[in-house]
Design an enzyme around this catalytic site. Sequence first.
Site, PDB file in Angstrom:
ATOM      1  CE1 TYR A   1    -103.758 -60.941  26.765  1.00  0.00           C
ATOM      2  CE2 TYR A   1    -101.866 -59.588  25.545  1.00  0.00           C
ATOM      3  CZ  TYR A   1    -102.756 -60.291  26.855  1.00  0.00           C
ATOM      4  OH  TYR A   1    -101.142 -61.245  27.248  1.00  0.00           O
TER       5      TYR A   1
ATOM      6  CG  ASP B   1    -108.231 -66.049  24.264  1.00  0.00           C
ATOM      7  OD1 ASP B   1    -107.919 -66.429  24.454  1.00  0.00           O
ATOM      8  OD2 ASP B   1    -108.529 -65.878  22.763  1.00  0.00           O
TER       9      ASP B   1
ATOM     10  CE  LYS C   1    -105.574 -69.191  18.880  1.00  0.00           C
ATOM     11  NZ  LYS C   1    -104.590 -68.360  20.149  1.00  0.00           N
TER      12      LYS C   1
END
Length: 524
Positions: free
Chosen positions: A270, A305, A377
């Site tokens: 990220y 995600d 998640k």
Amino acid sequence: MRLADGRTVPDLRLDAAAVARCRELADRITAPVIGFVERHTTVSIERAVLRLFGFHGAGSRGVPFVNLIVDELHARGLVGRGAAWWLGWAMRQGARDPLQVAERIAALPRDPPPLPAEEDEALRAEMRREARAAAAELRARVERRDALKAELGAGPLPHKYLIVASGNIHDDVEQGRAAAQAGADVIAVIRSTAQSLLDYVPHGATTEGYGGTYATQENFRIMREALDAESRKLGRYVHLTNYSSGLCMSEIAIAAAWERLDMLLNDAMYGILFRDINMKRTLCDQHFSRRICAFAGILINTGEDNYITTADADEAAHTVVASHFVNESFAHRAGLPDALIGLGHSFEIDPAREDTVARELAQALLVRTLFPDAPIKYMPPTKHKQGDIFFSHAYDTMADVVSWLTGQHIQLLGMMTEAMHNPFLMDRYVALKTADYVYRAWRSLGGELQLRPGGAVERRAAETLGKALGLLEEVADEGLFQAIGKARFGDVARAEDGGKGLEGVVPRDDDYFNPFLEILEGAA
């Protein structure tokens, strides 16, 4: 497939040889990166070591003591020996508090003479004793958290995860309490925008922040104590999560462990892709921070995600799965068991397309089947949200359905006002109420539904797995650093020696000393 918590999800047939090959390739990809990590340290890792020794405070102008000390070492080219060694040296020079340690370090010449062998050995033995005592204290604090969780018990799965992001920690507390009272199981305090680019951790409680609240040790303490009190009132444990990423990944992991957080968003990719943090820096920091998470029993959340917010979710689904295998391998190498590897994925296919639910179901069930013991998640849609809050709410509800049917562990609840403003309390209440309805209404259907052999869901899952395998083959051949440079993940390219923080990466000296790393590796 029956999950450990008793839920049943539809069986998904997969090519076992392809799955095994993906894991083999992931280990090939991570091995040379870990080799690099084990030859280097960073200024953040060394600051984290000092924090483990109890250096939690700041000087008169708010500069953390750990920055004062490590900056002086770095300016003299001395970080490669390890901050723990220089702390022991300063204590032998009579330093008794952090400021005196900083003063002794600042008085060092650029090429200080070595200690006699016997004195060096005694210094290391003394610092190892101090490290063992500090680790025992940290373990005791973690056990306090776990005892409360065992006493009260947590809510049923999937845990309902809600965000607070006011910028003011005291307002966050009130919003977190309200969310817990309405049924939330996890309170996530969103970090202030761009904090990941600060090469220090702000000190103390904060009341101003843009897009979130600063991640500080004092803010962690305030929120944890508030949620502990609320947990006792409610008779069920409420989890707390924050962000351990960016230039201070390792230090925030220490602060979170000390203040008994349950989860941390912790993913080097990220920071590399979306914050342009140098890949060498953040992968070193990630490994040490995950060692800490393993020691403290903190569940990590990875950031795959995010890939499909910049890339097309349908076309790039395989990059999410490939990254999951790589993240799993990195986590295992840091000592994290599957139960603490919270892989992330999300419901992001353009709703204007047909059969999006079938394709999302295939993706979610694929991840669940590939990683059966990982607490996945599941993220709600954000990329294609509109100002129409009624459509937005229906869109979120579809994500809740997919999450339930595929047996996800953590469900981040979508807000009907996503990207319009920080959610109102009523927005959160509606999200919680709807999720509870979905979980009741679809209670037993996971065990009733069977996938049609060769049908749309099975074909889509096999296609995604096959593409993930192909991508892993490419990355294994060219190396992770080079693959990131070619925008293999998230359609974002980063240079191996570009980005922020590279100057904070330091080769370890032959006599590098880090007694906490010895403890963390021994615990693993």
